[in-house]
Design a protein around this motif. Structure first.
Motif, PDB file in Angstrom:
ATOM      1  N   VAL A   1       4.046 -28.475  56.660  1.00  0.00           N
ATOM      2  CA  VAL A   1       4.561 -29.530  57.533  1.00  0.00           C
ATOM      3  C   VAL A   1       5.308 -30.553  56.702  1.00  0.00           C
ATOM      4  O   VAL A   1       6.457 -30.890  56.974  1.00  0.00           O
ATOM      5  CB  VAL A   1       3.418 -30.226  58.298  1.00  0.00           C
ATOM      6  N   TYR A   2       4.647 -31.056  55.659  1.00  0.00           N
ATOM      7  CA  TYR A   2       5.243 -32.105  54.840  1.00  0.00           C
ATOM      8  C   TYR A   2       6.498 -31.631  54.111  1.00  0.00           C
ATOM      9  O   TYR A   2       7.445 -32.389  53.942  1.00  0.00           O
ATOM     10  CB  TYR A   2       4.235 -32.624  53.806  1.00  0.00           C
ATOM     11  N   ALA A   3       6.503 -30.385  53.679  1.00  0.00           N
ATOM     12  CA  ALA A   3       7.613 -29.877  52.873  1.00  0.00           C
ATOM     13  C   ALA A   3       8.678 -29.160  53.700  1.00  0.00           C
ATOM     14  O   ALA A   3       9.638 -28.645  53.140  1.00  0.00           O
ATOM     15  CB  ALA A   3       7.076 -28.925  51.804  1.00  0.00           C
ATOM     16  N   LYS A   4       8.530 -29.135  55.002  1.00  0.00           N
ATOM     17  CA  LYS A   4       9.466 -28.389  55.850  1.00  0.00           C
ATOM     18  C   LYS A   4      10.935 -28.739  55.580  1.00  0.00           C
ATOM     19  O   LYS A   4      11.754 -27.830  55.394  1.00  0.00           O
ATOM     20  CB  LYS A   4       9.115 -28.605  57.328  1.00  0.00           C
ATOM     21  N   PRO A   5      11.315 -30.017  55.506  1.00  0.00           N
ATOM     22  CA  PRO A   5      12.728 -30.328  55.236  1.00  0.00           C
ATOM     23  C   PRO A   5      13.200 -29.790  53.874  1.00  0.00           C
ATOM     24  O   PRO A   5      14.310 -29.283  53.746  1.00  0.00           O
ATOM     25  CB  PRO A   5      12.778 -31.856  55.255  1.00  0.00           C
ATOM     26  N   VAL A   6      12.346 -29.884  52.872  1.00  0.00           N
ATOM     27  CA  VAL A   6      12.708 -29.400  51.537  1.00  0.00           C
ATOM     28  C   VAL A   6      12.807 -27.876  51.532  1.00  0.00           C
ATOM     29  O   VAL A   6      13.757 -27.300  50.996  1.00  0.00           O
ATOM     30  CB  VAL A   6      11.679 -29.880  50.485  1.00  0.00           C
ATOM     31  N   LEU A   7      11.824 -27.218  52.130  1.00  0.00           N
ATOM     32  CA  LEU A   7      11.828 -25.745  52.164  1.00  0.00           C
ATOM     33  C   LEU A   7      13.038 -25.207  52.905  1.00  0.00           C
ATOM     34  O   LEU A   7      13.634 -24.206  52.489  1.00  0.00           O
ATOM     35  CB  LEU A   7      10.534 -25.226  52.796  1.00  0.00           C
ATOM     36  N   ASN A   8      13.421 -25.862  53.994  1.00  0.00           N
ATOM     37  CA  ASN A   8      14.596 -25.418  54.747  1.00  0.00           C
ATOM     38  C   ASN A   8      15.879 -25.563  53.928  1.00  0.00           C
ATOM     39  O   ASN A   8      16.791 -24.761  54.058  1.00  0.00           O
ATOM     40  CB  ASN A   8      14.713 -26.179  56.066  1.00  0.00           C
TER      41      ASN A   8
END
Length: 130
Positions: A86-93
Motif C-alpha cells: 500500500v505504502y509503496a504503490k506509487p513507487v512500485l508503479n
C-alpha cells in the motif's frame, strides 16, 4: 496454511482494492501513518481482532509451544509485507511501469508462500519454540 493464505488475501483486498469498497481499508491504513483520535477505537474494533486471528494462525503454524515473542514477530512481519504494497504503490508503479506489481492475488500468494517458508524455518531453528 490455507487459513494464512485466506487471511492475507482478505487483508490485501481490503486495502488494495480500488473504488468504494476499499475506502474503509484505506482509511485504516492512513491511521497507521497519521493517527487521529479514532486510532484507539480502530485498534479495539478492527486491528486487535484481526491480529488475534493472525496470531492464532501463526501459533498453529509454528507448532509446539511457541514463545509469545515469536508469534508476535512473525505476525507483525506478515502484516508489514501487506502494508508495504500500500505504502509503496506509487513507487512500485513507477519502478515497474509495464508490470502489474500490485496484482492482489499474486501479491497475496507471494506473501503467504514467503511467510509460510519463513515460519517453517523459524520453527525448525527452534527460534519459535520454548
Amino acid at each position: 496454511q490455507e487459513l494464512l493464505r485466506e487471511f492475507i488475501q482478505s487483508i490485501l483486498y481490503r486495502i488494495l482494492d480500488e473504488g468504494r469498497e476499499s475506502l474503509f481499508g484505506k482509511l485504516l491504513v492512513r491511521e497507521y501513518i497519521e493517527p487521529t483520535h479514532a486510532l484507539d477505537q480502530l485498534i479495539e474494533d478492527i486491528i486487535r481482532p484481526d491480529y488475534s486471528i493472525l496470531a492464532s494462525i501463526v501459533r498453529d503454524l509454528l507448532g509446539g509451544h511457541p514463545k509469545d515473542e515469536a508469534i508476535r514477530l512473525c505476525s507483525i512481519s506478515i502484516i508489514s509485507q501487506c502494508l508495504y504494497f500500500v505504502y509503496a504503490k506509487p513507487v512500485l508503479n513507477k519502478l515497474f511501469p509495464q508490470e502489474n506489481v500490485i496484482a492482489k492475488k499474486e501479491v497475496a500468494d507471494h506473501i503467504a508462500t514467503f511467510s509460510l517458508n519463513a515460519i517453517k524455518q523459524f520453527g525448525k531453528d527452534s527460534g519459535g519454540k520454548k
